[in-house]
Design an enzyme around this catalytic site. Structure first.
Site: not given
Ligand code: AMP
Length: 500
Positions: A32, A58, A133-134, A273
């Protein structure tokens, strides 16, 4: 902020005939974003701009609460900030010289407007609004106690627990009540709160989630990231420290330290990220650190390839770093369509897979006939990597290698990243070779934990006193996890059972 109970679109699990909704749905959520400004004639409009800069944290919903000297005003909407808070009529209703706002992560099921923040309550010291946020790791336990002693909960968000604790505190002054409340919660929080005469900012004792302080003319600003200060033209003053509570009133800013001093452990995922690349976190630009992660990765796991291709957008800085370190050309071999939402907004696995295709196209001109090295920032379930490796093969690559600029995610998160249950984390269930095979890549390597620390300018992780919250990679959680068992399943689930 986490939704303690959420509607589950694909049918609810049941126990003893009761339909249950789930605390920890197995889907990724965003973080968030929070923002606040005290004593400015355009408080609501500036808050809307700040939230717009924090939109990456978000996209499901956002809200603003303002105070005009007599009344509080609240506007909470589903959808993007720009779609809801750019209209003059909405902003005109948010009168006053102080305002706080919140962007909510994407989630699943029927999103409930009552969970959209800032949450507001009237207690005997007056109105109180909070943006969080958290994620609180003992919210279910506290909520059970509160409900059994007569509390009526208005939302299903963990943040509401803070308002109940504040309202029940026996202390006299609102700041003392607030401190009383946050001393009872565990987990992560960056909070921005508003009363009729003050704005409060607070970070949890180890400072997991970020919060910065800025100044715009004579007004104080609080925001999740410096990119929001830049957006509104505010000057960055400093980060709110771990365990610090700042109280901003007409008399200025007071800083309180209501917790025993502990070393800070900010979340390492902000660097990997979450934060926007132009934000400054811990004194360093996120973009430079991500690039450095690419440098480290090229040193740790070099590859004999023709082109370096980022998985956009999150893989771009690390791919630049990899290319600069290795001398192999960087090419935009994947074009991202920016007009679809983030992958994780899509609720169903089926649609999510489609979403990846909708989102990325191969730029065959730089792929065909080449040995391609793909770079991304992280692997969670492996959905993105698997799809993209195939996409690149289909575009004519002769070899497809994958490098990830963070370590394998082996442990779930309970502090706001909301990475899924352990069973859904690819690296928690497969060896490196199994993951490579699953993704269909010719080679696969992840940056080491020490490599991440080196990218941030440290020599290595200090295993006795880790400098970051890095449990996703190490299993070392910096707080109590009262509500969770090892697999992220809340123990008190049945207490929140809802009749279907
Ligand atoms: P996945 O396809 O499930 O392996 O997700 C990996 C991708 O999601 C990568 O391209 C990351 O940049 C992105 N990512 C990593 N952590 C998150 C998160 N908590 N929420 C949304 N996207 C994420």
């Amino acid at each position: 902020m986490t939704q303690l109970v959420s509607q589950h679109p694909g049918g609810h699990p049941t126990i003893d005939g009761l339909t249950l909704t789930r605390y920890d749905d197995d889907r990724l959520r965003e973080e968030c974003g929070v923002f606040g400004i005290f004593d400015h004639p355009d408080a609501a409009a500036i808050t809307a701009l700040g939230l717009h800069a924090l939109q990456h944290r978000g996209q499901e919903a956002s809200g603003i609460v303002s105070y005009d000297g007599r009344n509080f005003h609240s506007e909470r909407r589903m959808g993007l900030v720009g779609d809801n808070f750019s209209k003059a009529d909405v902003l005109a209703r948010l009168r006053g010289r102080m305002a706080i706002g919140h962007n909510r992560y994407s989630t699943t099921g029927d999103p409930l407007i009552r969970n959209v923040q800032p949450l507001f309550c009237d207690i005997d010291t007056g109105g109180f609004a909070v943006a969080h946020n958290g994620n609180l790791t003992n919210a279910l336990t506290l909520r059970r106690e509160l409900i059994s002693s007569g509390a009526i909960c208005q939302s299903t968000s963990d943040t509401e627990v803070i308002l109940h604790l504040l309202s029940r505190s026996k202390k006299r002054r609102v700041v003392e009540r607030f401190v009383d409340a946050i001393r009872q919660v565990e987990g992560s929080y960056a909070l921005v709160c508003l009363t009729d005469d003050m704005m409060i900012g607070a970070r949890d004792p180890v400072g997991i989630r970020p919060l910065v302080l800025g100044r715009l003319d004579n007004s104080y600003v609080l925001a999740s990231e410096t990119c929001a200060l830049d957006m509104v033209g505010a000057e960055f003053i400093r980060e709110i420290e771990n365990g610090e509570v700042v109280v901003i009133t007409d008399s200025g800013l007071e800083s309180h330290r209501p917790f025993p001093r502990r070393p800070a452990r900010p979340c390492i995922f902000e660097y990997i990220y979450f934060s926007r690349p132009d934000s400054i976190v811990g004194g360093q630009t996120v973009y430079q650190i991500r690039k450095q992660m690419g440098f480290e990765l090229a040193r740790e796991a070099p590859a004999d390839v023709d082109v370096i291709v980022p998985i956009p957008d999150s893989g771009v800085p690390a791919a630049i770093g990899f290319s600069q370190q290795s001398g192999i050309p960087f090419e935009l071999g994947i074009i991202r369509n920016h007009y679809v939402g983030r992958t994780f907004i899509e609720p169903e696995q089926r649609i999510r897979q489609l979403g990846v295709k909708l989102k990325h196209s191969a730029n065959a001109s730089v792929i065909r006939g080449n040995r391609v090295l793909l770079v991304d920032d992280s692997v969670v379930r492996g959905t993105t990597s698997k799809k993209i490796v195939q996409l690149i093969r289909d575009a004519g690559a002769v070899e497809v290698h994958l490098r990830i600029s963070s370590p394998p995610i082996t442990h779930p998160d309970f502090y706001g990243i909301d990475t899924p249950r352990k069973k859904d984390l690819l690296a928690a269930n497969m060896t490196l070779e199994e993951m490579r095979e699953f993704m269909g890549a010719d080679s696969l390597a992840f940056l080491s934990v020490d490599g991440i620390y080196r990218s941030i300018g440290l020599e290595a992780r200090d295993n006795r006193a880790p400098q970051f919250t890095d449990h996703c990679f190490t299993g070392d959680y910096p707080t109590e996890l009262t509500d969770q068992n090892g697999d992220g399943v809340p123990r008190q689930l049945s207490l929140l059972a809802e009749v279907g």
